[in-house]
Design a protein around this motif. Structure first.
Motif, PDB file in Angstrom:
ATOM      1  N   VAL A  27       0.543  53.250  59.635  1.00 43.99           N
ATOM      2  CA  VAL A  27       0.741  53.375  58.196  1.00 43.99           C
ATOM      3  C   VAL A  27       2.227  53.542  57.905  1.00 43.99           C
ATOM      4  O   VAL A  27       2.921  54.322  58.556  1.00 43.99           O
ATOM      5  N   ASN A  28       2.672  52.793  56.923  1.00 41.18           N
ATOM      6  CA  ASN A  28       4.056  52.822  56.477  1.00 41.18           C
ATOM      7  C   ASN A  28       4.155  53.634  55.186  1.00 41.18           C
ATOM      8  O   ASN A  28       3.400  53.400  54.250  1.00 41.18           O
ATOM      9  N   ALA A  29       5.074  54.572  55.167  1.00 39.92           N
ATOM     10  CA  ALA A  29       5.389  55.306  53.940  1.00 39.92           C
ATOM     11  C   ALA A  29       6.360  54.430  53.156  1.00 39.92           C
ATOM     12  O   ALA A  29       7.572  54.513  53.317  1.00 39.92           O
ATOM     13  N   ALA A  30       5.811  53.550  52.349  1.00 42.50           N
ATOM     14  CA  ALA A  30       6.580  52.485  51.700  1.00 42.50           C
ATOM     15  C   ALA A  30       7.075  52.879  50.314  1.00 42.50           C
ATOM     16  O   ALA A  30       6.590  53.838  49.712  1.00 42.50           O
ATOM     17  N   ASN A  31       8.016  52.080  49.813  1.00 46.06           N
ATOM     18  CA  ASN A  31       8.402  52.203  48.408  1.00 46.06           C
ATOM     19  C   ASN A  31       7.536  51.241  47.595  1.00 46.06           C
ATOM     20  O   ASN A  31       6.838  50.397  48.147  1.00 46.06           O
ATOM     21  N   GLU A  54       8.444  39.521  54.254  1.00 49.24           N
ATOM     22  CA  GLU A  54       7.820  38.453  53.467  1.00 49.24           C
ATOM     23  C   GLU A  54       6.378  38.799  53.125  1.00 49.24           C
ATOM     24  O   GLU A  54       5.937  38.647  51.982  1.00 49.24           O
ATOM     25  N   ALA A  55       5.630  39.248  54.108  1.00 49.41           N
ATOM     26  CA  ALA A  55       4.204  39.535  53.901  1.00 49.41           C
ATOM     27  C   ALA A  55       3.987  40.703  52.942  1.00 49.41           C
ATOM     28  O   ALA A  55       3.092  40.662  52.100  1.00 49.41           O
ATOM     29  N   SER A  56       4.815  41.728  53.061  1.00 48.92           N
ATOM     30  CA  SER A  56       4.623  42.883  52.189  1.00 48.92           C
ATOM     31  C   SER A  56       5.139  42.611  50.781  1.00 48.92           C
ATOM     32  O   SER A  56       4.486  42.973  49.799  1.00 48.92           O
ATOM     33  N   ARG A  57       6.261  41.951  50.661  1.00 46.06           N
ATOM     34  CA  ARG A  57       6.795  41.642  49.321  1.00 46.06           C
ATOM     35  C   ARG A  57       5.848  40.776  48.518  1.00 46.06           C
ATOM     36  O   ARG A  57       5.810  40.862  47.292  1.00 46.06           O
ATOM     37  N   ALA A  58       5.073  39.941  49.195  1.00 48.05           N
ATOM     38  CA  ALA A  58       4.118  39.076  48.497  1.00 48.05           C
ATOM     39  C   ALA A  58       3.040  39.892  47.786  1.00 48.05           C
ATOM     40  O   ALA A  58       2.384  39.387  46.875  1.00 48.05           O
ATOM     41  N   GLN A  59       2.864  41.155  48.198  1.00 49.68           N
ATOM     42  CA  GLN A  59       1.841  42.010  47.595  1.00 49.68           C
ATOM     43  C   GLN A  59       2.436  43.066  46.655  1.00 49.68           C
ATOM     44  O   GLN A  59       1.709  43.898  46.118  1.00 49.68           O
ATOM     45  N   ALA A  60       3.732  43.043  46.463  1.00 54.60           N
ATOM     46  CA  ALA A  60       4.426  44.034  45.632  1.00 54.60           C
ATOM     47  C   ALA A  60       4.421  43.583  44.177  1.00 54.60           C
ATOM     48  O   ALA A  60       4.286  42.399  43.896  1.00 54.60           O
ATOM     49  N   PRO A  61       4.598  44.536  43.277  1.00 51.69           N
ATOM     50  CA  PRO A  61       4.751  45.972  43.497  1.00 51.69           C
ATOM     51  C   PRO A  61       3.386  46.666  43.536  1.00 51.69           C
ATOM     52  O   PRO A  61       2.383  46.122  43.073  1.00 51.69           O
ATOM     53  N   ASP A  78      -2.028  45.946  65.439  1.00 50.76           N
ATOM     54  CA  ASP A  78      -2.642  44.798  64.773  1.00 50.76           C
ATOM     55  C   ASP A  78      -2.226  44.673  63.310  1.00 50.76           C
ATOM     56  O   ASP A  78      -2.004  43.573  62.822  1.00 50.76           O
ATOM     57  N   HIS A  79      -2.161  45.815  62.621  1.00 49.75           N
ATOM     58  CA  HIS A  79      -1.875  45.806  61.189  1.00 49.75           C
ATOM     59  C   HIS A  79      -0.970  46.971  60.799  1.00 49.75           C
ATOM     60  O   HIS A  79      -0.900  47.970  61.506  1.00 49.75           O
ATOM     61  N   VAL A  80      -0.357  46.806  59.613  1.00 53.30           N
ATOM     62  CA  VAL A  80       0.397  47.885  58.977  1.00 53.30           C
ATOM     63  C   VAL A  80      -0.185  48.071  57.583  1.00 53.30           C
ATOM     64  O   VAL A  80      -0.335  47.108  56.828  1.00 53.30           O
ATOM     65  N   VAL A  81      -0.552  49.308  57.276  1.00 52.20           N
ATOM     66  CA  VAL A  81      -0.951  49.649  55.906  1.00 52.20           C
ATOM     67  C   VAL A  81       0.276  50.252  55.238  1.00 52.20           C
ATOM     68  O   VAL A  81       0.891  51.169  55.775  1.00 52.20           O
ATOM     69  N   HIS A  82       0.637  49.707  54.100  1.00 49.16           N
ATOM     70  CA  HIS A  82       1.798  50.170  53.339  1.00 49.16           C
ATOM     71  C   HIS A  82       1.295  51.029  52.184  1.00 49.16           C
ATOM     72  O   HIS A  82       0.589  50.528  51.305  1.00 49.16           O
ATOM     73  N   CYS A  83       1.646  52.306  52.206  1.00 52.24           N
ATOM     74  CA  CYS A  83       1.244  53.236  51.154  1.00 52.24           C
ATOM     75  C   CYS A  83       2.475  53.664  50.355  1.00 52.24           C
ATOM     76  O   CYS A  83       3.473  54.065  50.948  1.00 52.24           O
ATOM     77  N   ALA A  84       2.372  53.589  49.050  1.00 50.57           N
ATOM     78  CA  ALA A  84       3.447  54.082  48.192  1.00 50.57           C
ATOM     79  C   ALA A  84       3.132  55.537  47.859  1.00 50.57           C
ATOM     80  O   ALA A  84       2.295  55.824  47.005  1.00 50.57           O
ATOM     81  N   GLY A  85       3.765  56.436  48.581  1.00 49.71           N
ATOM     82  CA  GLY A  85       3.547  57.856  48.331  1.00 49.71           C
ATOM     83  C   GLY A  85       4.255  58.282  47.054  1.00 49.71           C
ATOM     84  O   GLY A  85       5.204  57.639  46.606  1.00 49.71           O
ATOM     85  N   PRO A  86       3.784  59.369  46.469  1.00 46.98           N
ATOM     86  CA  PRO A  86       4.411  59.852  45.238  1.00 46.98           C
ATOM     87  C   PRO A  86       5.695  60.631  45.521  1.00 46.98           C
ATOM     88  O   PRO A  86       5.842  61.242  46.572  1.00 46.98           O
TER      89      PRO A  86
END
Length: 175
Positions: A27-31, A54-61, A78-86
């Motif tokens: 899991v990524n603590a993403a912006n 590229e893959a993550s920006r395609a799903q932003a914001p 296998d995968h990265v889950v990107h979570c936008a924490g508060p």
């Protein structure tokens, strides 16, 4: 330290989340823009290579409390889950948003039939969430998800400092 809750083994270690080859999903603590940054986010993007951007920006914001999943590319997972924490604040529903990150990450990993997932201390770095509160929310949410877990058998909290490790160990001891 580890503890069994329902069918899950939950463990806390100090380490680098990009170096967890025995974990299916990290899991990524993403912006919110999913474009990489500092801390865990920057480390994951550097280790995964340019295709992750590229893959993550395609799903932003995404908004605080939301999560998306991508392949892990050059990471040993296998995968990265990107979570936008508060960003921590006493005047907003940040606890619910932080819990949502963990719950959605577990759900996305389950949808991939992943057997394992590793989390950082989401929002406990530059977003200013107090470690003890962040740890309590993280462990409680994962423990709540244990009842519904089908494929996931192991949850690992990979923590960046001795203080973070101690906070998560305290939270795990009380659950």
């Amino acid at each position: 330290m580890q503890r069994a809750i329902e069918t899950l083994t939950i463990e806390c270690i100090k380490g680098d989340i990009t170096e967890q080859p025995d974990i299916a999903v990290i899991v990524n603590a993403a912006n919110k823009q999913l474009k990489g940054g500092g801390g865990v986010d920057g480390a994951i993007h550097r280790a995964a290579g340019p295709k992750l951007v590229e893959a993550s920006r395609a799903q932003a914001p995404i908004e605080a409390g939301e999560a998306v999943i991508t392949p892990a590319f050059d990471l040993p997972n296998d995968h990265v889950v990107h979570c936008a924490g508060p960003v921590y604040s006493k005047s907003q529903p940040v606890a619910a948003q932080l819990a949502s990150c963990y719950r959605l990450a577990m759900q996305l990993a389950e949808e991939q039939n992943a057997e394992s997932i590793a989390f950082p201390a989401i929002s406990a770095g530059i977003y200013g969430y107090p470690l003890d509160e962040a740890a309590e929310i993280a462990v409680q949410t994962v423990a709540d998800c244990a009842v519904r877990a089908q494929s996931i058998k192991r949850v690992r909290f990979v923590l960046f400092s001795d203080d973070a490790l101690a906070a998560f160990q305290r939270a795990l001891e009380t659950h």
